[in-house]
Enzyme design. Structure first.
Site, short mmCIF file in Angstrom:
data_model
loop_
_atom_site.label_atom_id
_atom_site.label_comp_id
_atom_site.label_asym_id
_atom_site.label_seq_id
_atom_site.Cartn_x
_atom_site.Cartn_y
_atom_site.Cartn_z
N LYS A 1 -73.92 89.68 17.29
CA LYS A 1 -74.13 88.87 18.48
C LYS A 1 -74.14 87.37 18.12
CE LYS A 1 -74.29 92.12 21.56
NZ LYS A 1 -73.78 93.21 20.72
C1 LIG Z 1 -73.44 94.06 26.88
C2 LIG Z 1 -74.36 94.72 25.91
N1 LIG Z 1 -75.53 95.20 26.32
C3 LIG Z 1 -76.39 95.79 25.48
C4 LIG Z 1 -76.10 95.91 24.14
C5 LIG Z 1 -77.07 96.61 23.23
O1 LIG Z 1 -77.55 95.80 22.22
P1 LIG Z 1 -78.08 96.43 20.83
O2 LIG Z 1 -76.92 96.74 19.97
O3 LIG Z 1 -78.93 95.33 20.26
O4 LIG Z 1 -78.90 97.62 21.19
C6 LIG Z 1 -74.89 95.42 23.64
C7 LIG Z 1 -74.52 95.56 22.21
O5 LIG Z 1 -73.38 95.53 21.82
C8 LIG Z 1 -73.99 94.82 24.56
O6 LIG Z 1 -72.81 94.34 24.14
#
Ligand SMILES: Cc1ncc(COP(=O)(O)O)c(C=O)c1O
Length: 399
Positions: free
Chosen positions: A186
């Site tokens: 991210k």
């Molecule tokens: C749009 C979106 N929402 C939620 C998430 C979930 O995040 P995490 O990987 O930290 O659980 C991601 C992860 O790629 C995402 O791209």
């Protein structure tokens, strides 16, 4: 998205401060922690940067969505409207609470089409969850108006759009709640981590308790704390928070470089006949983590995507056929494949996703290519990439 590209001395310093005390937990051990409260410090700094009153750090973006939904009292049988183009975490978090994901079409913003949202509202709808995919945003004024009219919660998934803004406000701070991910790919990273932001004091308190087994966090004797309601463990560790604290200081620098690199690539391809770009709603500014563009039809888009890869232009995504981000690849959701039985509300209320018409979404996704934006590229590298992209796309459209 590039947080990991800039891991350096600042992150190491923050982490070492935690390692020196050995107190890896964000709560308690007051006398041993040498006054280091990394999670608390990150929460205060992040809330300030986002222009939001409250921030709750958690262990991931998926946890952030789950905690945010729970904080807004969403539970069994409540319907949450979400887009067909997203990450699997959207429906995972909704289903985790026994709530029901209702998938609706996207438009050329690459997220929720407000008309499709309004058409999907039932007496059971509780929440609308736009997902600001690939650095840009939903039509937030239109969605806010729909939510106000129908008394629904607006929950922004800003996991992929940290630092983007809408009418001058940070994405994530506009809805009733906003969620972020700090996973390894991210805009900024904690290794793993996430955050919920809100201006609603009650939601903030719910999130605080829910992510830590329902603890009320009153006093400094953890064993004596009360539990006003049930929760789970979605806590972040001090080590992860320490990394994030250092990364947050670098956010504005990251956004600046992303915009510069994005602009060079965009300029190179915007003159090509047949190339158009994802619509950014009026008043919005992307975080420039991806350059998202459309070609005239699915066949040409698939051809161009293949040609870009063969030409050595890495990191160009064709989401339409990948298994992670679009409804067409989610056989496990369409067929409700779960290890144990799902709640009866979910089984009774779910759309028949194998037979729902998402042709409007297909028409957008089939024509979309997203080029990632790295911040480690030198100016020469971006310019070479821009030239190669323009040449490859131009040739494909001419054939
Ligand atoms: C749009 C979106 N929402 C939620 C998430 C979930 O995040 P995490 O990987 O930290 O659980 C991601 C992860 O790629 C995402 O791209």
């Amino acid at each position: 998205m590039p947080g990991f590209e800039i891991f350096g001395a600042e992150e190491r310093k923050q982490v070492n401060e935690v390692l020196e005390t050995g107190i890896l937990m964000r709560y308690g051990f007051d006398s041993l922690r040498n006054n280091h409260w990394k999670a608390r410090e990150f929460e205060n700094a992040f809330a300030k940067r986002m222009g939001s009153q409250y921030c709750q750090l958690v262990s991931s973006g998926t946890a952030a969505l789950t905690v945010a939904l729970a904080a807004a009292n969403i539970g069994a049988g409540d319907e949450v409207i979400m887009p067909t183009f997203t990450f699997v975490a959207s429906f995972e978090s909704i289903l985790a609470l026994g709530a029901v994901p209702i998938l609706v079409d996207i438009d050329d913003t690459l997220t929720l089409d407000p008309q499709a949202v309004e058409a999907a509202i039932t007496p059971k709808t509780k929440c609308v969850m736009p997902v600001h995919m690939c650095g840009s945003m939903a039509d937030l004024n239109a969605l806010r108006a729909i939510c106000d009219k129908h008394h629904l919660i607006l929950l922004e998934d800003a996991c992929q759009a940290l630092g983007g803004t809408y009418e001058g406000k940070c994405l994530g701070s506009i809805g009733d709640l906003g969620c972020f991910s700090f996973d390894f790919v991210k805009t900024i990273t904690c290794g793993e981590g996430g955050a919920v932001i809100t201006n609603n004091k009650q939601y903030a308190q719910h999130a605080d308790h829910y992510q830590d087994h329902g603890h009320d966090h009153i006093g400094n004797d953890r064993g004596a704390e009360n539990h006003p309601f049930m929760g789970y463990n979605f806590r972040i560790s001090e080590l992860n928070a320490a990394v994030g604290l250092a990364q947050l200081d670098k956010l504005d620098g990251i956004l600046k470089i992303q915009k510069e690199n994005y602009s060079i690539l965009r300029e190179a391809i915007e003159g090509i006949e047949g190339v158009t770009f994802r619509r950014v709603p009026a008043g919005g500014e992307e975080n420039y983590s991806f350059l998202n563009f459309f070609l005239p039809n699915e066949e040409l888009t698939q051809k161009a995507h293949k040609a870009l890869s063969e030409a050595g232009v890495d990191g160009c995504f064709y989401w339409y056929t990948n298994n992670w981000h679009y409804i067409s690849g989610w056989g496990h959701l369409k067929n409700l494949k779960s290890l144990g039985d799902l709640p009866s509300e979910v089984i009774g209320q779910m759309q028949d996703l194998n037979n729902t018409d998402f042709s409007k979404s297909d028409a957008v996704m089939g024509r979309t290519i997203s080029s990632l934006i790295k911040i480690g590229w030198t100016e020469k590298q971006v310019k070479e990439r821009a030239k190669l992209m323009a040449k490859t796309i131009g040739q494909t459209l001419k054939e």
